[in-house]
Design a protein around this motif. Structure first.
Motif, PDB file in Angstrom:
ATOM      1  N   ALA A 261      34.927  49.628  45.621  1.00 28.93           N
ATOM      2  CA  ALA A 261      34.289  48.347  45.919  1.00 28.93           C
ATOM      3  C   ALA A 261      32.795  48.368  45.631  1.00 28.93           C
ATOM      4  O   ALA A 261      32.169  47.311  45.528  1.00 28.93           O
ATOM      5  N   ASP A 262      32.192  49.573  45.489  1.00 27.48           N
ATOM      6  CA  ASP A 262      30.751  49.698  45.226  1.00 27.48           C
ATOM      7  C   ASP A 262      30.445  49.833  43.742  1.00 27.48           C
ATOM      8  O   ASP A 262      29.342  50.229  43.367  1.00 27.48           O
ATOM      9  N   PHE A 263      31.416  49.511  42.891  1.00 24.65           N
ATOM     10  CA  PHE A 263      31.230  49.623  41.447  1.00 24.65           C
ATOM     11  C   PHE A 263      31.326  48.251  40.787  1.00 24.65           C
ATOM     12  O   PHE A 263      31.940  47.321  41.322  1.00 24.65           O
ATOM     13  N   TYR A 264      30.699  48.153  39.624  1.00 26.99           N
ATOM     14  CA  TYR A 264      30.926  47.033  38.709  1.00 26.99           C
ATOM     15  C   TYR A 264      31.786  47.536  37.561  1.00 26.99           C
ATOM     16  O   TYR A 264      31.518  48.602  36.989  1.00 26.99           O
ATOM     17  N   ARG A 265      32.793  46.748  37.211  1.00 28.97           N
ATOM     18  CA  ARG A 265      33.664  47.114  36.088  1.00 28.97           C
ATOM     19  C   ARG A 265      33.414  46.166  34.923  1.00 28.97           C
ATOM     20  O   ARG A 265      33.375  44.953  35.084  1.00 28.97           O
ATOM     21  N   MET A 266      33.230  46.743  33.738  1.00 27.67           N
ATOM     22  CA  MET A 266      33.052  45.952  32.526  1.00 27.67           C
ATOM     23  C   MET A 266      34.430  45.527  32.024  1.00 27.67           C
ATOM     24  O   MET A 266      35.274  46.380  31.714  1.00 27.67           O
ATOM     25  N   LYS A 267      34.660  44.242  31.963  1.00 33.74           N
ATOM     26  CA  LYS A 267      35.994  43.745  31.625  1.00 33.74           C
ATOM     27  C   LYS A 267      36.428  44.141  30.221  1.00 33.74           C
ATOM     28  O   LYS A 267      37.587  44.468  29.992  1.00 33.74           O
ATOM     29  N   GLN A 268      35.496  44.108  29.274  1.00 33.47           N
ATOM     30  CA  GLN A 268      35.885  44.345  27.887  1.00 33.47           C
ATOM     31  C   GLN A 268      36.184  45.808  27.601  1.00 33.47           C
ATOM     32  O   GLN A 268      37.153  46.113  26.904  1.00 33.47           O
ATOM     33  N   CYS A 269      35.361  46.719  28.125  1.00 30.66           N
ATOM     34  CA  CYS A 269      35.559  48.139  27.820  1.00 30.66           C
ATOM     35  C   CYS A 269      36.263  48.901  28.940  1.00 30.66           C
ATOM     36  O   CYS A 269      36.764  50.011  28.714  1.00 30.66           O
ATOM     37  N   HIS A 271      34.919  50.325  31.541  1.00 32.57           N
ATOM     38  CA  HIS A 271      34.089  51.335  32.200  1.00 32.57           C
ATOM     39  C   HIS A 271      33.525  50.798  33.515  1.00 32.57           C
ATOM     40  O   HIS A 271      33.408  49.587  33.692  1.00 32.57           O
ATOM     41  N   HIS A 272      33.160  51.721  34.406  1.00 30.98           N
ATOM     42  CA  HIS A 272      32.642  51.318  35.709  1.00 30.98           C
ATOM     43  C   HIS A 272      31.358  52.086  36.027  1.00 30.98           C
ATOM     44  O   HIS A 272      31.226  53.273  35.710  1.00 30.98           O
ATOM     45  N   VAL A 273      30.412  51.382  36.627  1.00 30.31           N
ATOM     46  CA  VAL A 273      29.110  51.941  36.991  1.00 30.31           C
ATOM     47  C   VAL A 273      28.788  51.470  38.403  1.00 30.31           C
ATOM     48  O   VAL A 273      29.073  50.322  38.764  1.00 30.31           O
ATOM     49  N   CYS A 274      28.183  52.342  39.201  1.00 32.16           N
ATOM     50  CA  CYS A 274      27.883  51.976  40.586  1.00 32.16           C
ATOM     51  C   CYS A 274      26.847  50.854  40.629  1.00 32.16           C
ATOM     52  O   CYS A 274      26.059  50.673  39.688  1.00 32.16           O
ATOM     53  N   ARG A 275      26.838  50.118  41.707  1.00 33.19           N
ATOM     54  CA  ARG A 275      25.973  48.943  41.843  1.00 33.19           C
ATOM     55  C   ARG A 275      24.486  49.300  41.723  1.00 33.19           C
ATOM     56  O   ARG A 275      23.717  48.581  41.093  1.00 33.19           O
ATOM     57  N   GLU A 276      24.067  50.406  42.325  1.00 27.52           N
ATOM     58  CA  GLU A 276      22.652  50.773  42.304  1.00 27.52           C
ATOM     59  C   GLU A 276      22.180  51.059  40.888  1.00 27.52           C
ATOM     60  O   GLU A 276      21.077  50.652  40.490  1.00 27.52           O
ATOM     61  N   CYS A 277      22.998  51.741  40.099  1.00 30.81           N
ATOM     62  CA  CYS A 277      22.612  52.060  38.725  1.00 30.81           C
ATOM     63  C   CYS A 277      22.580  50.810  37.862  1.00 30.81           C
ATOM     64  O   CYS A 277      21.691  50.649  37.015  1.00 30.81           O
TER      65      CYS A 277
END
Length: 442
Positions: A261-269, A271-277
């Motif tokens: 739940a603390d990540f953003y996921r890129m719909k197209q690729c 990949h997931h990156v944490c919210r702070e980054c």
């Protein structure tokens, strides 16, 4: 005295004692299912319930208030990814090479079959839509008879649904007289895939009048192939996102582990990156104006970060700046777009490139697209040094009332000349946006 085992003996105005016991067992079974599926959205829906108490006016044969339930049963698949092979009739009259690939709104590319009569596509899915099991408890259930049910699915054929219905009947025969619903649900969820011999590929096609109905209780929901494909793709994406949020993951930037739940996921690729980054990345590039660098930070991935994520992490004020900069960068990359030197508005240059002409409608200024000066048809662009010499000559023969104006123009041109020299000797051209830049550190 009559007992519960004696047929034909009734209590409470028409209900025999064993039917009263059935009603209690039905209530207990529904309560147990509600407890099991608590918190799981849409897994269990109770459309109607039996009466809390049986009055003298209730007739077991005519009473319509029976338990009616609908359950969504997710099927466990043997593979992590399932390939959905779609086959739909081609409804277009013409068949040409140009339309051999048809792009639909759901971003699915259909290829025309060799015969030209069908359109084919293959889609990778992580999750299949659940089976829909609708059940009605008759008064005689569970002591004397099974529940009435229908079983429907988008991705199963009539024959496959018929086989599942027959298996549910067999399970009832093996546990006759006992509550059966959870046994059905558990078997459908864990054994349907292997029982039907399904593997990594599933064929999805539209139903036709020629299809033979094996069991009327088995209903194929695939009446419109395009709607079915859209539904299955949307469900798979939603379920994949739901499962992602329930587990911990490692950020590819800071290498820290956080809940999904603390990540953003890129719909197209994907990949997931944490919210702070993501927040730090977006804030830096928006502040510095390098909005073209707002791409997925995963190694070798150049997928743009979606605008909705950028808005979420930088706020409305900075997002407005991002939109303005992104538009400017996009316009700069368009060959027929220039900026008005007077009002800095967007101007489309004339189609005849030999004229080097652009006309700004808001400020009604016609200018040369090479030197950004007032348009000089048929004349070469005036060099800054030439303009300085012309003004110095005018200073010698000036009139008294022209001296101040000529001095101001001369000072401005000398500043421009100094700037041009400085840019040519100190600055470099950015290979991406063609802007002048100078390295100051690092």
């Amino acid at each position: 005295m009559a007992t519960a085992a004696e047929p034909g003996v009734h209590f409470n105005g028409g209900w025999s004692l064993h039917l009263v016991d059935n009603l209690q067992e039905q209530k207990d079974e529904v309560l147990a299912l509600q407890s099991i599926f608590e918190g799981e959205e849409n897994r269990l829906s109770v459309f109607s319930a039996a009466p809390e108490e049986i009055s003298d006016s209730d007739d077991c044969k005519e009473n319509s208030r029976f338990y009616q339930l609908q359950l969504q049963v997710p099927v466990k698949q043997d593979a992590d990814k399932i390939t959905l092979d779609v086959c739909m009739p081609c409804r277009e009259a013409e068949s040409t090479e140009q339309d051999s690939k048809i792009q639909n709104p759901g971003a699915v590319t259909y290829k025309r079959s060799e015969s030209g009569h069908n359109l084919l596509a293959s889609i990778m899915l992580s999750h299949l839509t659940p089976l829909n099991l609708t059940v009605i408890f008759p008064p005689e259930y569970p002591a004397c008879g099974p529940p009435k049910f229908t079983l429907s699915a988008i991705w199963l054929s009539w024959q496959q649904l018929g086989a599942l219905c027959a298996m549910l009947d067999k399970l009832w025969e093996e546990s006759r007289g006992m509550p059966i619903l959870y046994t059905w649900i558990d078997w459908l969820e864990n054994n349907s895939f292997s029982f039907l011999g399904l593997q990594e590929h599933i064929l999805l096609r539209e139903t036709s009048p020629e299809d033979q109905v094996v069991d009327e209780r088995g209903i194929q929901d695939c009446l419109n192939i395009e709607e079915a494909v859209t539904t299955m793709m949307r469900y798979s994406a939603q379920e994949e996102n739901y499962q992602f949020k329930r587990t911990d993951h490692e950020c590819c930037v800071c290498f820290m582990e956080f809940p999904g739940a603390d990540f953003y996921r890129m719909k197209q690729c994907g990949h997931h990156v944490c919210r702070e980054c993501v927040q730090a990345l977006c804030q830096i590039h928006v502040k510095e104006g390098t909005v073209t660098e707002l791409v997925c930070p995963e190694s070798d991935c150049k997928t743009d970060i979606p605008p909705d994520i950028i808005r979420d992490v930088v706020g409305e004020e900075q997002f407005s700046r991002y939109e303005r900069l992104a538009l400017q960068k996009a316009l700069d990359n368009m060959g027929d777009i220039v900026w008005c030197p007077r009002c800095e508005g967007v101007v489309v240059r004339e189609s005849d490139n030999t004229l080097n002409l652009a006309y700004c409608i808001p400020c009604q200024f016609s200018f040369c697209t090479i030197c950004n000066k007032l348009w000089h048809q048929g004349e070469r662009c005036v060099d800054v040094q030439d303009a300085i010499k012309d003004l110095e000559e005018k200073m010698k023969v000036r009139k008294p009332n022209e001296e101040e104006a000529i001095k101001r123009k001369l000072e401005r041109l000398k500043e421009e000349a100094f700037s041009d020299v400085y840019l040519k000797t100190k600055a470099k051209i950015c290979p991406s946006c063609q802007a002048n830049l100078q390295k100051i550190s690092g």
